[in-house]
Design a protein around this motif. Structure first.
Motif, PDB file in Angstrom:
ATOM      1  N   PRO B 599      55.373 -36.494  73.423  1.00  0.00           N
ATOM      2  CA  PRO B 599      56.387 -36.087  74.399  1.00  0.00           C
ATOM      3  C   PRO B 599      55.756 -35.836  75.763  1.00  0.00           C
ATOM      4  O   PRO B 599      54.631 -35.348  75.843  1.00  0.00           O
ATOM      5  N   MET B 669      60.546 -35.980  61.870  1.00  0.00           N
ATOM      6  CA  MET B 669      60.788 -37.155  61.027  1.00  0.00           C
ATOM      7  C   MET B 669      62.025 -37.911  61.497  1.00  0.00           C
ATOM      8  O   MET B 669      62.130 -39.114  61.324  1.00  0.00           O
ATOM      9  N   LEU B 670      62.955 -37.208  62.137  1.00  0.00           N
ATOM     10  CA  LEU B 670      64.186 -37.871  62.566  1.00  0.00           C
ATOM     11  C   LEU B 670      64.023 -38.569  63.911  1.00  0.00           C
ATOM     12  O   LEU B 670      64.624 -39.619  64.151  1.00  0.00           O
ATOM     13  N   ASN B 671      63.219 -38.012  64.820  1.00  0.00           N
ATOM     14  CA  ASN B 671      63.231 -38.512  66.195  1.00  0.00           C
ATOM     15  C   ASN B 671      61.886 -38.914  66.776  1.00  0.00           C
ATOM     16  O   ASN B 671      61.825 -39.366  67.911  1.00  0.00           O
ATOM     17  N   ASP B 672      60.808 -38.723  66.044  1.00  0.00           N
ATOM     18  CA  ASP B 672      59.510 -39.110  66.581  1.00  0.00           C
ATOM     19  C   ASP B 672      59.469 -40.627  66.777  1.00  0.00           C
ATOM     20  O   ASP B 672      59.726 -41.389  65.846  1.00  0.00           O
ATOM     21  N   LEU B 676      60.443 -43.918  64.294  1.00  0.00           N
ATOM     22  CA  LEU B 676      61.513 -44.871  64.628  1.00  0.00           C
ATOM     23  C   LEU B 676      60.933 -46.270  64.824  1.00  0.00           C
ATOM     24  O   LEU B 676      61.485 -47.258  64.328  1.00  0.00           O
ATOM     25  N   LEU B 733      78.505 -49.091  66.910  1.00  0.00           N
ATOM     26  CA  LEU B 733      77.152 -48.672  67.271  1.00  0.00           C
ATOM     27  C   LEU B 733      76.447 -49.843  67.952  1.00  0.00           C
ATOM     28  O   LEU B 733      76.742 -50.998  67.670  1.00  0.00           O
ATOM     29  N   LYS B 737      70.383 -51.312  71.470  1.00  0.00           N
ATOM     30  CA  LYS B 737      69.791 -50.024  71.880  1.00  0.00           C
ATOM     31  C   LYS B 737      69.032 -49.407  70.717  1.00  0.00           C
ATOM     32  O   LYS B 737      67.924 -48.901  70.865  1.00  0.00           O
ATOM     33  N   THR B 738      69.644 -49.481  69.526  1.00  0.00           N
ATOM     34  CA  THR B 738      69.013 -48.836  68.371  1.00  0.00           C
ATOM     35  C   THR B 738      67.633 -49.414  68.109  1.00  0.00           C
ATOM     36  O   THR B 738      66.687 -48.685  67.825  1.00  0.00           O
ATOM     37  N   GLU B 741      62.975 -49.420  70.170  1.00  0.00           N
ATOM     38  CA  GLU B 741      62.060 -48.304  69.927  1.00  0.00           C
ATOM     39  C   GLU B 741      60.628 -48.814  69.881  1.00  0.00           C
ATOM     40  O   GLU B 741      60.329 -49.766  69.171  1.00  0.00           O
ATOM     41  N   LYS B 760      68.053 -48.085  60.310  1.00  0.00           N
ATOM     42  CA  LYS B 760      68.616 -46.764  60.033  1.00  0.00           C
ATOM     43  C   LYS B 760      68.335 -46.392  58.584  1.00  0.00           C
ATOM     44  O   LYS B 760      67.908 -45.273  58.274  1.00  0.00           O
ATOM     45  N   THR B 763      64.848 -45.316  58.168  1.00  0.00           N
ATOM     46  CA  THR B 763      64.678 -43.958  58.692  1.00  0.00           C
ATOM     47  C   THR B 763      65.113 -42.955  57.630  1.00  0.00           C
ATOM     48  O   THR B 763      64.444 -41.942  57.402  1.00  0.00           O
ATOM     49  N   VAL B 764      66.215 -43.237  56.959  1.00  0.00           N
ATOM     50  CA  VAL B 764      66.651 -42.333  55.892  1.00  0.00           C
ATOM     51  C   VAL B 764      65.544 -42.190  54.851  1.00  0.00           C
ATOM     52  O   VAL B 764      65.154 -41.081  54.480  1.00  0.00           O
TER      53      VAL B 764
END
Lengths: 740, 775, 482
Positions: B599, B669-672, B676, B733, B737-738, B741, B760, B763-764
């Motif tokens: 970050p 884990m969700l946004n790093d 992604l 969606l 964009k998705t 990354e 996605k 990611t789950v």
């Protein structure tokens, strides 16, 4: 219904219980109520003694032959014995209860405890086997129990107590009532209580052991037979302290063995009081805040602001637990406090039901925080139920004030916050009759400053906060923030990015070096692009505010870029940067000259050669440099730019001496623009002579070798020098050379 | 006769209530089971003494109350100074022992421990233990950890079939005595994941899984273990723990926190483990590699171990103050990391619990006091990649004798290492630990309480210390390392407090096993790989990790090992798992640390603005996909995603990491971007395969969770995939964009919608608890 | 005959007796009620204090405005006219009394006294002296308690800062905030109990270090979480732009569903926790932006904190954010403002520094007050040590530098049960303490006391030792308490 059976069974029960208590003596904990029972022991014990005496008289002294019916005699004596056994057992039980209270010396107790218990058991056994005992055995039994009784009685006698002892526990809470710190008087509120508790039973006006009476300060200071007990001249020698500190076994030790002893704190308090001069009128607050006595006092008295002792009992733990959710925090004010506070969080998740749930603890709830929750007037009626509420925060809620009347029942309410709600004066006025209420917060609500002033006049004691008058005088708006990316324009122009975070603020800027004003200078437009070497100055303007300070930003233009930059003279070893390339990589260094984007010269001249692919026509060479006088980074002594078509023949294009800057505060980046009539060249040589010797005048006061404090053993720390030595040269830093 | 009956009945009642109460007592406190027949000082009494008494009646003379010390028999038996005719302990006579009287008393002025000590009261069991112990003669014993380990033969166990090797018999024996039975063996897939993570820190690759599942030979598992032990990643895995011990970092720490070059040392550690250097050699090199008779650049490099701590570059410090600070750190690291004792507690006063005097402390410190090191080499403006004394490594060195080293960029490296002064520097006891309050002079000497330092055998210098440390009779070194290794594999050491084998440390759950392992380890030439293999081959290790409610209640943190280890991966390995499962991982070994995504503004916000590390300049390409252990560690701002997963901040020697479970971990884990990006890349690659969605899903699942999904799981996942696909195709969606990354180049001509849906989904999977857990 | 009667009577007794045994046992059962710990073992202190104050607290929350680099008390709070009179004269050795010096002035042989160049005036009921640099603080003096006599042990930034924050000069001890989080727990279950905000002035900078908000040996739940004003308040909090909330929700539901399946299989409580943590993460994502959003702030916030309070990363913005976090139940909000290290050109630098912090600090007090939150919020303002009364470097009429000075410096507190006024005195040289010294440990003890914690009871057992924030010293300074 046979009374005898009842009594005998009770006696059995009592004795079993007695045995049981003896078994688990160490773990007994006595609730207040039973303490009262226990304290009845000194009273009750007289029954068994007297009765037993009578019993003995009856069986041994009274001649029985005149009695017609032997059965009657039998049952009378049995009855008597039973009652004795019964009362004895009860007494013993009470004794046990009493003995568990603090302040009793375990060893001194032991005798009394055991003899008492044994007596009870003996009598019980005797009763059970009464009819089977022959005269001889009777005798044995009588003597035995009599002996035990005497032992018990004597041991007990050593542990007798003063008056109004029995009901003391009932007044417990009242006794606990603490004096506020600021009113406390050292003698009256700290010393006297100790004396009352631990000494008065023997040293009172009626019973003044050793002629010492402690009922008043004067009498205490007067002392007793053996002279004054308090000698402030030398604290340690004060008779009183002496006696207290004697080993407990010592005859002269006070309070005597077996009496409730002074706790360490009490001893300490007495000691310090005497040490501080045994003043009988001094207030606690007059003591020096760091004084030990003062420190101890603070633990004894409630200082203002601390809340009172509550008269309601605590709610069950599980109830509190299950009321706790992630959005509604329910917690006692402190460990062991019955009072409960509730905070709500997460407006998005608020539901009125969550408030209703709290009715389960409506007596214990003293502080409720609903700030920012979408609470409406309807819920106020629920809040009205929380009869013990002291603190209520309704700031930023949806209440209109109409519902406030339902809070009139909250007689304990001390403080209510209604900031940023639409309540009006008349709503709030409904609450003013509440006696306890002394804080109201109505900032940003329907209540005007004028209303507030009115109220303040009417209720001078009430703290009525209508908020701070944010003063009307014009303040300066903050300057725009420059977010422009990049500073060097090589081929593509750079987008000028200025931003102001206060909505509705105008940004104006200039590119001609003049300060922007609110009329002529350009209004900022996000699409602005800069394509030339200019100094941008920007400023923010806002209605009701004074214009901001000026922010400025230097743009550099690099039309021609050399293939290579050859450093003819070596840089200083500390700041090599990326060698020659540092000067052509179009990367401006930051104020932090250690960031690797700078190269530096100090002791020797800088000479470098810029080599271009093909001849170019130039009129401006800009040397981007840095000044940081505190770090001895100075303006150079001289700059010389030469040019030509072969390294061999170069002629001077420009030469000058920047004016000196020795201001100890100077710290800025300074470009030196060398402008000259357009010339065609392929090689450019830049020569810069650093500042040279730092004048002694600038160097902090003269400094011969230090004489550091002598260190006995171990290494001697050799201090490092920050200020430069007398023969120290100034730095010259450079990060780019721009050619146009 | 009826009279007799009555008395009997009365007696009955009394005994009844006795029984009743005792009965309650047992039921209530499960831990406080019946007292042992013979109360052991080491295992029953000393822990209580040390916890509740030594604070005022322990080895520390300065804080000793009433002149009483309870840690040695003589003074405990001696008559009390302040109480005439009383004794703290009268062997055989609890009644007369003041100790018993006081711990049982409830009189605040008399009881022990006194309330104001805030130590709490003794439990009834503790009181009883004391009574029984004194009854039995109050015998003192030497602290278990300070007596050399003796290998007792593995005990007989009723279940003969379960044990594979000795370890299992020790473990099973304990289990049986606790009324526990071992779990069934873990299923092959999970076992493979477990052993791969434990030996290499990486999940098994697809074909490893296939090969292993296919191989039904009896020694399939053993073969797998052997092959894993021979990968280069094994060294990296083993090194990770050692880097914590050695507080390795890439910057100097303290306020300006400039860059330094210690990574060559780090690479040596990896190398040492890979070529299975015997532990005794491994340790002695790091302690005194520079002083060995035949010292080479490699042995000198090893001593970098003691130069990994923080160095100040703050203008105007008092150099001596910091020179001492560095010695303190060295001593602490040596004590905690290699000997497992909290020697640092004796810096300002005698140790409160262990028999280490302040003199012992400075005698130990004296070994390090003779390095050429100085306290201060000038401020950040003159900062260098290494500090005196230095080892210079030119590219020839790296080509030839240090061939293992990363040798991409030429040029000479400098590393901080140890080096002795020619003249011996005197060492003094420092009063209150203050650098400027020297007391009596002390001579170099290792902790006598552990093992006497025989000056005939050992020279009074670091070389001597090294010899002493790895001596066959040193009671600690082997035990401590074996225990650390056990901890890394099972998540909990045989001695739980792996950093404290002293009086205050926890007692071993399997003392005989620990000793047996230690002795066996030394008998076989301190062979680390052998030890590791021994453990992972055991049935104990191979158990399934399932925890029945019954086992959970009996043994919540699996101290008795009646189930396999189940632990969340260490921070670095989570990153590795993400990168390798997605195929992004770059397997280069060693070299300068790298700066992956982080970050913005973290370094900038905290820096003093001076030095090279004032701003975070992120790397690109391969450097983005190196293993977690190569992520650049700036001491004052350690990499956040690592810290949040309990990585050591490398500020000080650390032998055991915390294990926490926080919402911030979920957020990582969700946004790093790393996660992604990995999901994106894997998704794109899979979507290029010509296979059905559920096959793609299965593969993704296998790559990450390392097993085939259960039917139910597959269904849940497929549902989600279809939902997402619908969302993307319907444009609810934004697939483009998705997928945007990370910097890794996109695969050509992929169907963005299915790829995005797959991303996605992946990611789950990455966010499943099992994925980042050793199961 | 007679014998029979007796026998008979006894036989009755016997039967009765048997029946009465029950009574005996009953009485015992009754008795056992008085033995609470009959059914359990002894009591452990740490077990008792579970996230509750030990006694009634004065303050619920703390906002600590740390002035990193050490502001000069002599140019802000501690008015010493004598220094102006003796301008340039040497500091008498009798006053210096061998105070250890930093390497920066250790080789200075003369210590020329430097009086402040700034005007001082008295304000409020306490008639406290304040320099012209703090016009806004001057307006709220009546809410402030100035401690003139703090003193510390370290003379360099890193150790001193670490000492102030963790109670120890070196090493991995838990920070103040972590201790409070450990002792009192989090008020708002959807936010960390301990938040950290960083900002920078233009003055000479001294870095901050994450170890200052480290949880040390405490559970990392108690670690300070770094917040920042602006778009991204918490690391990794914001979802990818391409992901709407409901989509995130869907994903989390799937994750929970699958995790739940493996929980059923393994029964490992860690899995259950993991599921909850994902839920809390989601709640944080909802609530934090709500809190950090400044757009709904009433207009006069601008005038209270100064217009800079809307510029992310400024001290003013952090003060505003601090208020918002605090009123949302964050126990401890720790701000650091860097740039006070005035070794040379102090007058120039301190002007800027003061401008950065003065209005916002005062604004914070006023704002909390008008919201009725000042009573329960404790505000602390100060640095890691003070600055010398003599000049470091070159002394001119209008410029001088000051070196580090641990022997006395000023820190102020407001709200949360502190007694407004001036506490303690320094000597006329402003070099030594004349009256009422307050050691850093005492300061910690007092702050804990205000939060309802006994600094001797708030302990954590680690490696066989019970650690405290106040190490082995410290006593509550009652003079500071209302």
């Amino acid at each position: 219904m046979n009374w005898k059976n009842i009594f005998s069974s009770l006696t059995i029960a009592a004795n079993c219980l007695l045995v049981f208590f003896l078994l688990f003596y160490d773990r007994l904990v006595i609730p207040t109520l039973l303490q009262v029972v226990g304290r009845a022991h000194p009273l009750f014990l007289h029954f068994p003694i007297v009765l037993f005496a009578l019993f003995l008289v009856w069986i041994w002294v009274i001649p029985k032959r005149y009695f017609p019916d032997e059965g009657l005699v039998q049952s009378i004596s049995e009855w008597m014995l039973l009652i004795v056994a019964f009362t004895a057992a009860i007494t013993a039980l009470m004794g046990i209860l009493l003995s568990r209270e603090a302040g009793y010396n375990a060893d001194a107790l032991a005798w009394h405890k055991w003899s008492g218990a044994i007596l009870s058991l003996i009598l019980f056994a005797w009763f059970l086997s009464y009819r089977r005992l022959t005269g001889v055995w009777m005798g044995v039994a009588s003597v035995l129990s009599l002996v035990v009784l005497l032992i018990a009685g004597d041991a007990g006698g050593a542990i007798t107590h003063g008056d109004d002892f029995l009901l003391a526990p009932v007044y417990k809470d009242k006794a606990k009532e603490k004096v506020p710190l600021d009113q406390a008087v050292v003698y009256r509120d700290m010393i006297q209580p100790i004396l009352d508790a631990k000494c008065m039973s023997c040293h009172n006006s009626s019973k003044s052991k050793g002629g010492l009476v402690m009922t008043t300060a004067q009498l205490l200071l007067k002392g007793g037979k053996s002279g004054p007990v308090i000698d402030t001249s030398d604290a340690n020698m004060s008779l009183l302290l002496q006696r207290i500190h004697l080993p407990e076994e010592d005859k002269k030790h006070m309070p005597p063995l077996g009496k409730p002893q002074l706790t360490d704190q009490e001893t300490a308090i007495l000691y310090h009081w005497i040490k501080d001069g045994a003043n009988s009128t001094m207030k606690v607050t007059e003591l020096n805040p760091t004084d030990t006595l003062r420190t101890m006092a603070s633990n004894i008295f409630r200082s203002s602001g601390e809340e009172e002792v509550y008269d309601f009992s605590a709610a069950s733990e599980d109830k509190v637990k299950q009321l706790n959710t992630v959005y509604r925090v329910v917690y006692p004010l402190a460990t062991g406090s019955p009072a409960i506070a509730v905070d709500f969080f997460g407006a998005a998740f608020y539901k009125p039901e969550q408030l209703k749930d709290l009715l389960a603890i409506k007596t214990q709830l003293v502080s409720l925080n609903l700030a920012k929750m979408p609470v409406t007037d309807d819920e106020l009626s629920v809040i009205g139920e929380f009869s013990n509420l002291r603190q209520l925060d309704l700031s930023f809620t949806k209440i209109t004030g109409r519902g406030l009347s339902s809070l009139e029942k909250l007689h304990h309410l001390k403080s209510i916050a209604l900031t940023n709600t639409s309540v009006h004066l008349d709503d709030v006025q409904k609450l003013l009759p509440l006696k306890q209420l002394h804080e109201i917060y109505v900032w940003n609500s329907g209540v005007s400053y004028a209303d507030a002033d009115g109220i303040k006049k009417k209720y001078p004691l009430l703290e009525f906060h209508a908020g701070a008058h944010t003063d009307t005088l014009f303040e300066k708006i903050n300057p725009p923030v420059n977010q422009t990316a990049g500073q060097v324009i090589s081929d593509t122009p750079i987008a000028l990015r200025l931003r102001h975070f206060v909505p509705g603020t105008a940004i104006r800027y200039t590119l001609d070096g003049s300060d922007p004003d609110s009329i002529h200078s350009i209004v900022y437009d996000p699409r602005t692009r800069i394509d030339s070497q200019v100094l941008m100055k920007a400023r923010a303007f806002r209605k009701g505010w004074r214009p901001s300070d000026v922010v400025q930003y230097q743009f550099y233009r690099a039309t021609f870029q050399p293939d290579t930059v050859i450093l003819i003279t070596p840089t200083d070893s500390l700041y090599k940067g990326k060698g020659g390339t540092t000067l052509k990589d179009l990367q401006k260094g930051s104020q932090n000259f250690g960031d690797g984007k700078w190269i530096a010269y100090r002791n020797n001249k800088m000479e470098c050669m810029l080599v271009f692919p093909k001849p170019i026509r130039i009129h401006n060479v800009t040397i981007s440099s840095l000044v940081n006088v505190p770090a001895w980074v100075m303006r150079p002594k001289g700059i010389r730019v030469m040019g030509g078509n072969s390294p061999g023949d170069l002629r001077t294009l420009y030469q000058f001496t920047p004016e000196l800057d020795t201001l100890l505060t100077s710290n800025y980046s300074s470009p030196y623009e060398c402008k000259f009539s357009p010339t065609t060249v392929r090689y450019i040589k830049v020569m810069v002579e650093p500042f040279g010797r730092i004048p002694v005048s600038m160097i902090p006061s003269p400094q011969p070798e230090p004489t550091p404090p002598p260190l006995k053993k171990g290494e001697k720390p050799k201090p490092v020098k920050r200020a430069p030595p007398p023969n120290y040269n100034g730095w010259f830093f450079i990060d780019e050379i721009f050619v146009n | 006769m009826s009279f007799r009956i009555l008395t009997i009945l009365a007696a009955l009642v009394i005994s009844l209530c006795l029984v009743a109460s005792c009965f309650h007592h047992d039921k209530s406190a499960p831990h406080s089971d019946a007292l042992p027949d013979v109360v052991s000082y080491n295992f029953d009494i000393r822990p209580i003494l040390s916890d509740k008494c030594y604070k005022c009646h322990g080895p520390d003379a300065s804080h000793r109350e009433a002149g009483l010390r309870l840690d040695i028999a003589d003074s405990a038996y001696a008559p009390l100074k302040h109480l005439k005719g009383a004794y703290a302990i009268v062997p055989g006579k609890p009644g007369q022992s003041e100790l018993i009287k006081r711990v049982t008393s409830t009189d605040i002025t008399y009881m022990m421990p006194p309330p104001d000590a805030h130590l709490g009261m003794l439990t009834d069991r503790e009181k009883k233990l004391f009574e029984k112990w004194i009854e039995q003669g109050a015998k003192y014993e030497r602290h278990w950890a300070f007596t050399p380990p003796v290998a007792t033969p593995a005990p007989e166990v009723s279940d003969k079939t379960w044990p594979t090797n000795e370890i299992d018999r020790f473990v099973l024996h304990r289990m049986e005595s606790e009324g526990l039975t071992p779990n069934e063996p873990a299923d092959k897939e999970r076992l493979l994941k477990r052993v791969c993570l434990d030996l290499t820190g990486l999940p098994p690759s697809l074909d490893m899984m296939d090969r292993y599942m296919a191989d039904n030979s009896a020694n399939a598992y053993e073969k797998m273990v052997d092959s894993l032990l021979n990968t280069d990643q094994y060294g990296e895995k083993m090194a990770m723990h050692w880097l914590d011990v050695a507080r390795y970092a890439d910057s100097y720490g303290y306020q300006d926190d400039n860059i330094r070059t210690q990574w060559p040392w780090r690479d040596w550690v990896i190398h040492a483990f890979n070529k299975n250097m015997p532990y005794d050699q491994f340790v002695s090199w790091q302690i005194a590699g520079d002083m060995l008779p035949n010292a080479t650049k490699e042995t000198i490099l090893a001593t970098g171990f003691f130069r990994n701590h923080k160095y100040t570059e703050e203008g105007g410090v008092v150099p001596e103050e910091y020179r001492v600070e560095y010695l303190v750190d060295k001593t602490k690291t040596y004590g905690k990391g290699m000997l497992g004792v909290t020697i640092e507690c004796a810096q300002c006063h005698d140790h409160k619990y262990d028999p280490f005097s302040q003199k012992d402390y400075y005698s130990l410190l004296a070994f390090f006091n003779n390095t050429k090191e100085v306290g201060y080499e000038g401020d950040v403006s003159v900062s260098k990649p290494a500090k005196m004394p230095k080892l210079f490594l030119d590219s020839n060195d790296r080509k030839n004798l240090l061939s293992f080293m990363y040798n991409k960029d030429t040029g000479t490296l400098s590393v901080s290492v140890m080096g002795e002064r020619d003249t011996v520097r005197k060492t003094y006891l420092l009063k209150r630990g203050r650098y400027d309050m020297p007391g009596d002079e002390v001579q170099p000497n290792a902790l006598p309480a552990v093992m006497p330092f025989d000056t005939v055998q050992y020279p009074r210098n670091r070389l001597g210390l090294a010899k002493w440390t790895v001596s066959r009779n040193n009671p600690l070194t082997a035990r401590v390392f074996v225990n650390q290794l056990w901890q890394e594999l099972f998540g909990r050491g045989i001695v739980k407090t792996s950093g404290d084998f002293g009086m205050q440390g926890e007692l071993p759950t399997h003392p005989q096993l620990l000793d047996w392992l230690a002795v066996d380890f030394m008998d076989h030439g301190w062979n680390v790989k052998r030890l590791v293999k021994q453990i992972v081959l055991s049935s104990t290790y191979r158990q399934s990790a399932k925890a029945t409610p019954e086992k959970l209640s009996k043994d919540p943190d699996n101290a008795f090992l009646s189930r396999g280890p189940r632990n969340r991966l260490p921070a670095e390995f989570i990153r590795d798992l993400v990168l390798s499962s997605s195929g992004l991982l770059v397997r280069t070994i060693g070299g300068p640390s790298v700066k992956p995504y982080q970050p913005e503004g973290l370094w900038e916000g905290a820096t003093s603005g001076r030095g090279v590390l004032a701003t975070y300049i992120q790397d690109h390409h391969d450097s983005l996909y190196r293993r977690g252990m190569y992520t650049f560690i700036k001491l004052t701002v350690p990499p956040p995603s690592m810290i949040m997963f309990d990585a050591s901040n490398r500020d000080q020697c650390e032998v055991k990491r915390l294990k926490t479970n926080t919402p911030l971990q979920a957020l990582i884990m969700l946004n790093d971007p790393t996660v992604l990006e990995a999901a994106r890349v894997l998704a794109e690659r899979l979507s290029l395969q010509r296979t059905a969605p559920n096959e793609k899903i299965t593969e993704a699942f296998r790559r990450i969770v390392c097993r085939k999904p259960a039917e139910q799981e597959l269904k849940t996942l497929t549902d989600y995939y279809n939902q997402q696909l619908e969302q993307f195709t319907s444009g609810k969606l934004d697939a483009g964009k998705t997928l945007a990354e990370g910097e890794y180049p996109h695969e050509k001509n992929v169907d963005v919608n299915s790829a995005a849906a797959l991303m996605k989904l992946i990611t789950v999977i990455y966010n499943l608890e099992e994925s980042i857990t050793k199961t | 005959m007679e014998k029979q009667i007796i026998e008979h009577a006894l036989s009755i007794n016997r039967r009765k007796f048997l029946s009465r045994l029950s009574l005996g046992i009953g009485s015992v059962a009754l008795g056992s009620l008085l033995i609470p710990d009959l059914f359990k073992g002894g009591v452990d202190e740490e077990a008792i204090m579970a996230g509750l104050p030990h006694f009634a607290p004065r303050a619920k929350r703390i906002i600590y405005l740390f002035q990193n680099g050490a502001p000069s008390q002599l140019d802000l709070f501690d008015y010493k006219p004598l220094l102006q009179k003796m301008q340039g004269e040497d500091l008498p050795a009798s006053v210096r009394m061998g105070q250890r010096l930093t390497g920066m002035t250790a080789d200075q042989t003369k210590f020329p006294l430097a009086g402040t160049v700034f005007q001082f005036n008295q304000y409020g009921q306490s008639r406290a002296w304040l320099s012209e640099l703090l016009p806004h603080t001057a307006k709220v003096v009546d809410d402030i308690c100035f401690i003139k006599t703090l003193y510390t042990e370290a003379i360099n930034h890193d150790p001193a800062l670490t000492f102030f924050q963790t109670g120890a000069q070196q090493g991995n001890r838990p920070s103040m905030g972590s201790w409070l989080s450990y002792g009192l727990g989090s008020e708002n279950k959807n936010l960390p109990a301990f938040c950290v905000l960083l900002s920078k002035g233009k003055g000479n900078g001294q870095g901050v270090y994450s170890k200052l908000w480290s949880n040390g040996f405490l559970d990392s739940i108690h670690q300070g979480v770094q917040f920042s004003s602006g778009e991204n308040p918490v690391l990794y909090l914001s979802d990818p732009a391409s992901m709407p909330r409901d989509d995130r929700r869907k994903m989390l539901d799937k994750i929970a569903e699958l995790n739940d399946q493996s929980y059923k299989e393994f029964g490992d409580p860690e899995i259950a926790t993991k599921i909850q943590q994902y839920e809390m993460a989601y709640r944080m994502q909802t609530i934090v932006p709500e809190i950090t959003d400044t757009s709904k702030e009433p207009e006069d916030t601008l005038k209270l904190y100064g217009p800079e309070c809307l510029v992310p990363g400024t001290f003013a913005a952090n003060c505003l954010l601090a208020r918002k976090l605090s009123e949302s139940g964050v126990r401890f909000v720790q701000l650091y403002h860097q740039g006070w290290d005035g070794h040379n050109n102090l007058p120039g630098e301190i002007k800027g520094q003061a401008r950065d912090v003065d209005q916002a600090s005062a604004g914070l007090i006023t704002d909390l007050k008008q919201r009725g939150l000042l009573d329960e919020t404790l505000i602390i303002w100060g640095g890691e040590f003070g600055r010398t009364n003599y000049c470091q470097g070159r002394l001119t009429k209008d410029s001088y530098g000051r070196d580090h000075h641990p022997r006395c410096f000023t820190v102020w507190m407001a709200g949360g049960g502190v007694r407004p006024g001036v506490y303690g005195e320094t000597d006329d040289f402003g070099y030594n303490i004349a009256k009422d010294p307050v050691h850093v440990h005492d300061f910690h003890a007092t702050v804990l006391y205000l939060m309802g914690l006994d600094h001797e009871k708030l302990t954590f057992k680690h490696q066989g030792r019970r650690y405290r924030l106040t190490d082995v010293a410290g006593k509550v300074v009652n003079g500071l308490i209302a």
